[in-house]
Design an enzyme around this catalytic site. Sequence first.
Site, PDB file in Angstrom:
ATOM      1  CB  VAL A 148      -0.948   0.007   1.232  1.00 10.85           C
ATOM      2  CG1 VAL A 148      -1.905  -1.180   1.188  1.00 10.85           C
ATOM      3  CG2 VAL A 148      -0.156   0.010   2.551  1.00 10.85           C
ATOM      4  CG  HIS A 162      -3.970  -6.063  -0.087  1.00  8.09           C
ATOM      5  ND1 HIS A 162      -2.988  -6.887   0.419  1.00  8.09           N
ATOM      6  CD2 HIS A 162      -4.962  -6.889  -0.530  1.00  8.09           C
ATOM      7  CE1 HIS A 162      -3.375  -8.151   0.289  1.00  8.09           C
ATOM      8  NE2 HIS A 162      -4.546  -8.178  -0.293  1.00  8.09           N
ATOM      9  CB  CYS A 166     -21.438  13.944   4.870  1.00  3.83           C
ATOM     10  SG  CYS A 166     -20.310  12.552   5.066  1.00  3.83           S
ATOM     11  N   GLY A 177       9.128 -11.192  -2.182  1.00  2.97           N
ATOM     12  CA  GLY A 177       8.949 -10.655  -0.828  1.00  2.97           C
ATOM     13  C   GLY A 177       7.556 -10.761  -0.273  1.00  2.97           C
ATOM     14  CB  THR A 178       4.474 -11.902  -0.867  1.00  2.25           C
ATOM     15  OG1 THR A 178       3.218 -12.216  -0.228  1.00  2.25           O
ATOM     16  CG2 THR A 178       4.628 -12.746  -2.132  1.00  2.25           C
TER      17      THR A 178
HETATM   18  C1  BJW Z   1      12.091 -10.254   1.767  1.00  2.00           C
HETATM   19  C2  BJW Z   1      12.935  -9.243   2.156  1.00  2.00           C
HETATM   20  C3  BJW Z   1      13.813  -8.778   1.196  1.00  2.00           C
HETATM   21  C4  BJW Z   1      11.720  -9.690   3.840  1.00  2.00           C
HETATM   22  N1  BJW Z   1      13.800  -9.296  -0.033  1.00  2.00           N
HETATM   23  N2  BJW Z   1      12.107 -10.779   0.547  1.00  2.00           N
HETATM   24  C5  BJW Z   1      -9.259 -18.720   3.393  1.00  2.00           C
HETATM   25  C6  BJW Z   1      -9.077 -19.220   4.671  1.00  2.00           C
HETATM   26  C7  BJW Z   1      -9.085 -18.385   5.790  1.00  2.00           C
HETATM   27  C8  BJW Z   1      -9.267 -17.029   5.655  1.00  2.00           C
HETATM   28  C9  BJW Z   1      -9.433 -16.541   4.391  1.00  2.00           C
HETATM   29  C10 BJW Z   1      -9.439 -17.369   3.277  1.00  2.00           C
HETATM   30  N3  BJW Z   1      -9.622 -16.596   2.187  1.00  2.00           N
HETATM   31  C11 BJW Z   1      -9.723 -15.313   2.574  1.00  2.00           C
HETATM   32  C12 BJW Z   1      -9.598 -15.266   3.921  1.00  2.00           C
HETATM   33  C13 BJW Z   1      -9.622 -14.080   4.788  1.00  2.00           C
HETATM   34  C14 BJW Z   1      -8.391 -13.236   4.638  1.00  2.00           C
HETATM   35  C15 BJW Z   1      -7.132 -14.086   4.586  1.00  2.00           C
HETATM   36  O1  BJW Z   1      -6.520 -14.303   3.572  1.00  2.00           O
HETATM   37  N4  BJW Z   1      -6.685 -14.528   5.760  1.00  2.00           N
HETATM   38  C16 BJW Z   1      -5.481 -15.354   5.877  1.00  2.00           C
HETATM   39  C17 BJW Z   1      -4.938 -15.165   7.261  1.00  2.00           C
HETATM   40  C18 BJW Z   1      -5.787 -16.780   5.522  1.00  2.00           C
HETATM   41  N5  BJW Z   1      -8.508 -12.432   3.428  1.00  2.00           N
HETATM   42  C19 BJW Z   1      -9.251 -11.347   3.393  1.00  2.00           C
HETATM   43  O2  BJW Z   1      -9.899 -10.997   4.368  1.00  2.00           O
HETATM   44  C20 BJW Z   1      -9.278 -10.589   2.091  1.00  2.00           C
HETATM   45  N6  BJW Z   1     -10.593 -10.320   1.686  1.00  2.00           N
HETATM   46  C21 BJW Z   1     -11.432 -11.293   1.331  1.00  2.00           C
HETATM   47  O3  BJW Z   1     -11.128 -12.467   1.329  1.00  2.00           O
HETATM   48  O4  BJW Z   1     -12.669 -10.838   0.943  1.00  2.00           O
HETATM   49  C22 BJW Z   1     -13.717 -11.799   0.797  1.00  2.00           C
HETATM   50  C23 BJW Z   1     -14.441 -11.854   2.126  1.00  2.00           C
HETATM   51  C24 BJW Z   1     -15.411 -10.931   2.367  1.00  2.00           C
HETATM   52  C25 BJW Z   1     -16.099 -10.975   3.571  1.00  2.00           C
HETATM   53  C26 BJW Z   1     -15.764 -11.919   4.537  1.00  2.00           C
HETATM   54  C27 BJW Z   1     -14.727 -12.814   4.288  1.00  2.00           C
HETATM   55  C28 BJW Z   1     -14.061 -12.779   3.067  1.00  2.00           C
HETATM   56  C29 BJW Z   1      -8.632  -9.216   2.272  1.00  2.00           C
HETATM   57  C30 BJW Z   1      -7.217  -9.300   2.708  1.00  2.00           C
HETATM   58  C31 BJW Z   1      -6.661  -7.893   2.936  1.00  2.00           C
HETATM   59  C32 BJW Z   1      -5.272  -7.958   3.540  1.00  2.00           C
HETATM   60  N7  BJW Z   1      -4.906  -6.657   3.975  1.00  2.00           N
HETATM   61  C33 BJW Z   1      -3.586  -6.439   4.495  1.00  2.00           C
HETATM   62  C34 BJW Z   1      -3.586  -5.052   5.198  1.00  2.00           C
HETATM   63  C35 BJW Z   1      -3.602  -3.933   4.166  1.00  2.00           C
HETATM   64  C36 BJW Z   1      -3.690  -2.594   4.811  1.00  2.00           C
HETATM   65  C37 BJW Z   1      -2.464  -2.244   5.596  1.00  2.00           C
HETATM   66  O5  BJW Z   1      -1.337  -2.289   5.076  1.00  2.00           O
HETATM   67  O6  BJW Z   1      -2.628  -1.881   6.754  1.00  2.00           O
HETATM   68  O7  BJW Z   1      -2.608  -6.474   3.444  1.00  2.00           O
HETATM   69  S1  BJW Z   1      -3.030  -7.715   5.583  1.00  2.00           S
HETATM   70  C38 BJW Z   1      -1.334  -7.617   5.118  1.00  2.00           C
HETATM   71  O8  BJW Z   1      -0.913  -8.896   4.566  1.00  2.00           O
HETATM   72  C39 BJW Z   1      -1.265  -6.611   3.980  1.00  2.00           C
HETATM   73  C40 BJW Z   1      -0.350  -7.305   3.001  1.00  2.00           C
HETATM   74  O9  BJW Z   1      -0.547  -6.800   1.701  1.00  2.00           O
HETATM   75  C41 BJW Z   1      -0.727  -8.738   3.161  1.00  2.00           C
HETATM   76  C42 BJW Z   1       0.303  -9.724   2.661  1.00  2.00           C
HETATM   77  O10 BJW Z   1       1.488  -9.639   3.370  1.00  2.00           O
HETATM   78  P1  BJW Z   1       2.880  -9.811   2.612  1.00  2.00           P
HETATM   79  O11 BJW Z   1       3.064  -8.733   1.634  1.00  2.00           O
HETATM   80  O12 BJW Z   1       2.989 -11.201   2.128  1.00  2.00           O
HETATM   81  O13 BJW Z   1       3.900  -9.513   3.781  1.00  2.00           O
HETATM   82  P2  BJW Z   1       4.540 -10.468   4.881  1.00  2.00           P
HETATM   83  O14 BJW Z   1       5.056  -9.599   5.965  1.00  2.00           O
HETATM   84  O15 BJW Z   1       3.625 -11.549   5.252  1.00  2.00           O
HETATM   85  O16 BJW Z   1       5.770 -11.154   4.133  1.00  2.00           O
HETATM   86  C43 BJW Z   1       6.988 -10.487   3.867  1.00  2.00           C
HETATM   87  C44 BJW Z   1       7.880 -11.452   3.114  1.00  2.00           C
HETATM   88  O17 BJW Z   1       9.016 -10.753   2.636  1.00  2.00           O
HETATM   89  C45 BJW Z   1       8.416 -12.614   3.957  1.00  2.00           C
HETATM   90  O18 BJW Z   1       8.255 -13.829   3.227  1.00  2.00           O
HETATM   91  C46 BJW Z   1       9.909 -12.303   4.110  1.00  2.00           C
HETATM   92  O19 BJW Z   1      10.714 -13.474   4.159  1.00  2.00           O
HETATM   93  C47 BJW Z   1      10.174 -11.533   2.855  1.00  2.00           C
HETATM   94  N8  BJW Z   1      11.273 -10.572   2.887  1.00  2.00           N
HETATM   95  N9  BJW Z   1      12.665  -8.964   3.508  1.00  2.00           N
HETATM   96  C48 BJW Z   1      12.930 -10.343  -0.296  1.00  2.00           C
HETATM   97  N10 BJW Z   1      14.696  -7.789   1.505  1.00  2.00           N
HETATM   98 ZN    ZN Z   2     -18.544  12.479   3.548  1.00  2.00          ZN
END
Ligand code: BJW
Ligand code: ZN
Length: 248
Positions: free
Chosen positions: A101, A117, A149, A186-187
Amino acid sequence: MEFKTEFIQKLKTSKNIMVFTGAGMSAESGIATFRGKDGLWNKLKPEELASFNAFMKNPDMVWEWYQYRRKIVENTEPNPGHYAIVELEKYYEVNVVTQNVDNLHARAGSKNIEELHGSIVRNFCMDCRTFYNDLKLESEKTVPRCEKCNGLIRPDVVWFGENLRGNAFPNSEKKAKECDLCFVIGTTAIIYPAAYIPMTAKQYGAYLVEINIENTDLSYQADYSIFGKAGEILPEIVRLVKEDVFTN
Ligand code: BJW
Ligand code: ZN
């Protein structure tokens, strides 16, 4: 650095590249990742901050957290990894699909970006949906109110339980189906539906290359895992493309 021959071959034959990124992409710009070592959420529970319920329960606290992160983003720069992705556009059609983001791909100059996101640079009124894109964000500890609003203003990010906005997901799926080579950078690839995107690319025939400092849930599906920092590996890949792939 030595790369696998099969990968070099793929770089020679590919035309369309997808770059799927997560928080590790920005780690070298000084932005903390969510999970893993030094992860932001080792101390803070995500569902306590990045959800609609959390915001409604304590909007000021959640707002303050986003303000803190915005300050960090404002005071940082894209890293050599972001710029390397921009360089690739000279040689390939490149589509960036990011979970981040932080707006750093755009600031680096990438052209085609899907923000799965959302973005903390944008905000909107929860009641009337007025967007506040360059809101003067002086309001540090109290969530600001809409001028029209008086509704609560929230960051334009996707919280847990929320659907991804607009066409970001279908657009990304389409691009995934069309790419020849997909970098996953990096995810942890544990958040859905975002994590379906690289899997879709693979299902539709793309060669999947992971760049990460650790193994992830996706590693077993990758055709090639490159262990290392994105900001170091990506410039090496660009060097290879420049010197070998397009000259031999
Ligand atoms: C390096 C490095 C270097 C370090 N070089 N590498 C199935 C089962 C259970 C739950 C669910 C499911 N399907 C969906 C869900 C619910 C949920 C979900 O997925 N939960 C999981 C826990 C399973 N998903 C949702 O809720 C999504 N919406 C949805 O499904 O809608 C339908 C729905 C509607 C109504 C009810 C239910 C469902 C939305 C998900 C939104 C996620 N939002 C966030 C926050 C964004 C806002 C903010 O920033 O504040 O997005 S959460 C957070 O995680 C953020 C990230 O984009 C996201 C992913 O994280 P990312 O990028 O992978 O980061 P890290 O920290 O995990 O990893 C870093 C990596 O980098 C590591 O591997 C390191 O090793 C590496 N690294 N340095 C290379 N230098
Ligand atoms: Zn408004």
